[in-house]
Design an enzyme around this catalytic site. Structure first.
Site, PDB file in Angstrom:
ATOM      1  N   ASP A  52     -13.455  40.464   5.764  1.00  0.00           N
ATOM      2  CA  ASP A  52     -14.595  41.160   6.362  1.00  0.00           C
ATOM      3  C   ASP A  52     -15.892  40.407   6.115  1.00  0.00           C
ATOM      4  O   ASP A  52     -15.952  39.472   5.311  1.00  0.00           O
ATOM      5  CB  ASP A  52     -14.724  42.567   5.766  1.00  0.00           C
ATOM      6  CG  ASP A  52     -13.613  43.497   6.212  1.00  0.00           C
ATOM      7  OD1 ASP A  52     -13.194  43.395   7.376  1.00  0.00           O
ATOM      8  OD2 ASP A  52     -13.179  44.331   5.394  1.00  0.00           O
ATOM      9  N   TYR A 111      -5.851  38.246  -4.215  1.00  0.00           N
ATOM     10  CA  TYR A 111      -7.295  38.486  -4.219  1.00  0.00           C
ATOM     11  C   TYR A 111      -7.801  38.643  -5.650  1.00  0.00           C
ATOM     12  O   TYR A 111      -7.063  39.074  -6.540  1.00  0.00           O
ATOM     13  CB  TYR A 111      -7.642  39.764  -3.452  1.00  0.00           C
ATOM     14  CG  TYR A 111      -7.542  39.665  -1.951  1.00  0.00           C
ATOM     15  CD1 TYR A 111      -8.670  39.376  -1.180  1.00  0.00           C
ATOM     16  CD2 TYR A 111      -6.329  39.873  -1.295  1.00  0.00           C
ATOM     17  CE1 TYR A 111      -8.584  39.301   0.204  1.00  0.00           C
ATOM     18  CE2 TYR A 111      -6.230  39.798   0.087  1.00  0.00           C
ATOM     19  CZ  TYR A 111      -7.365  39.515   0.831  1.00  0.00           C
ATOM     20  OH  TYR A 111      -7.272  39.434   2.200  1.00  0.00           O
TER      21      TYR A 111
END
Length: 245
Positions: A52, A111
């Site tokens: 994003d 992540y």
């Protein structure tokens, strides 16, 4: 056709995310235009994950096809020449099989989420971590995190706009480590739902602040309702670090 696999890093602060969108600057657009400038070929870049706006990457992987063979090191140099003004860079390039797909061939994605946990903000880490001034109880956060490991319905932690066909995901790693004034959350899974990592982090922070008990994370998971979970953590603390194949 020759298929090239590239590994990319970028600072997402001033970018609209990975995916090309009209009217904004995205990582995909920057790289596709850079490739066109040195190769003369219009390509479509396929990424291993769609980050994003504001999210960073250390090990994003992508692939593209060219009609001619070029030395990988020359591709790296050329892309970086055109992309560097946007804080986007390629640090590895290699020829790949035509059966390779950056997204669909991936077996695991990793992540890291960074939190600066001290009374005053960090200038160095501005837009690169989530600053939380109140002390967080990392041990209780880790206890809560254990409820999320494994295969579950993660509806409570997916964005309302998530387009994934199924909310069932398998979280293979969720470790929380405190290093001085920084807390790092390590998350791994074959794939993630939209906002899944940031919604998990936002919920675990409520546990760390003692707003929630650790056991409430289990209740949130079982609720299968986004409204039951905590807030979405800021994009600035999230890093896409690695894709495995």
């Amino acid at each position: 056709m020759y298929r090239y696999k590239i590994t990319i890093e970028y600072l997402g602060t001033n970018l609209a995310g990975w995916q090309r969108q009209a009217g904004v600057i995205s990582v995909q657009q920057i790289l596709e235009e850079a490739i066109y400038k040195f190769s003369g070929e219009q390509v479509i870049l396929f990424g291993s994950g769609r980050t994003d706006a504001g999210v960073h990457a250390i090990g994003q992987v992508a692939h593209f096809d060219l009609s001619k063979h070029l030395e990988p090191h020359k591709i790296i140099t050329a892309i970086n020449y055109f992309a560097r003004p946007y804080a986007v860079g390629v640090w590895n390039c290699e020829l790949a099989s035509n059966n390779f797909h950056a997204r669909f061939s991936a077996t695991s994605r990793h992540y890291i989420y960074r939190i600066i946990n001290r009374p005053y903000p960090s200038v160095i880490d501005l837009n690169r971590a989530w600053w939380i001034s109140s002390p967080l109880d990392v041990l209780t956060m880790q206890k809560a995190a254990a409820y999320l490991l494994g295969k579950h319905d993660f509806t409570s932690f997916r964005a309302s706009s998530c387009q994934s066909k199924s909310p069932i995901k398998t979280l293979t790693e969720l470790n929380i480590i405190k290093e001085d004034e920084e807390i790092k959350l390590y998350l791994s899974a074959p794939s993630f739902l939209h906002h899944m990592v940031r919604n998990i982090v936002g919920s675990l922070v409520l546990v760390g602040k003692n707003v929630w008990q650790a056991e409430q994370i289990k209740d949130v998971l079982e609720a299968k309702d986004r409204k039951a979970a905590g807030p979405t953590a800021p994009a600035s603390g999230l890093y896409f670090v690695k894709t495995e194949y």
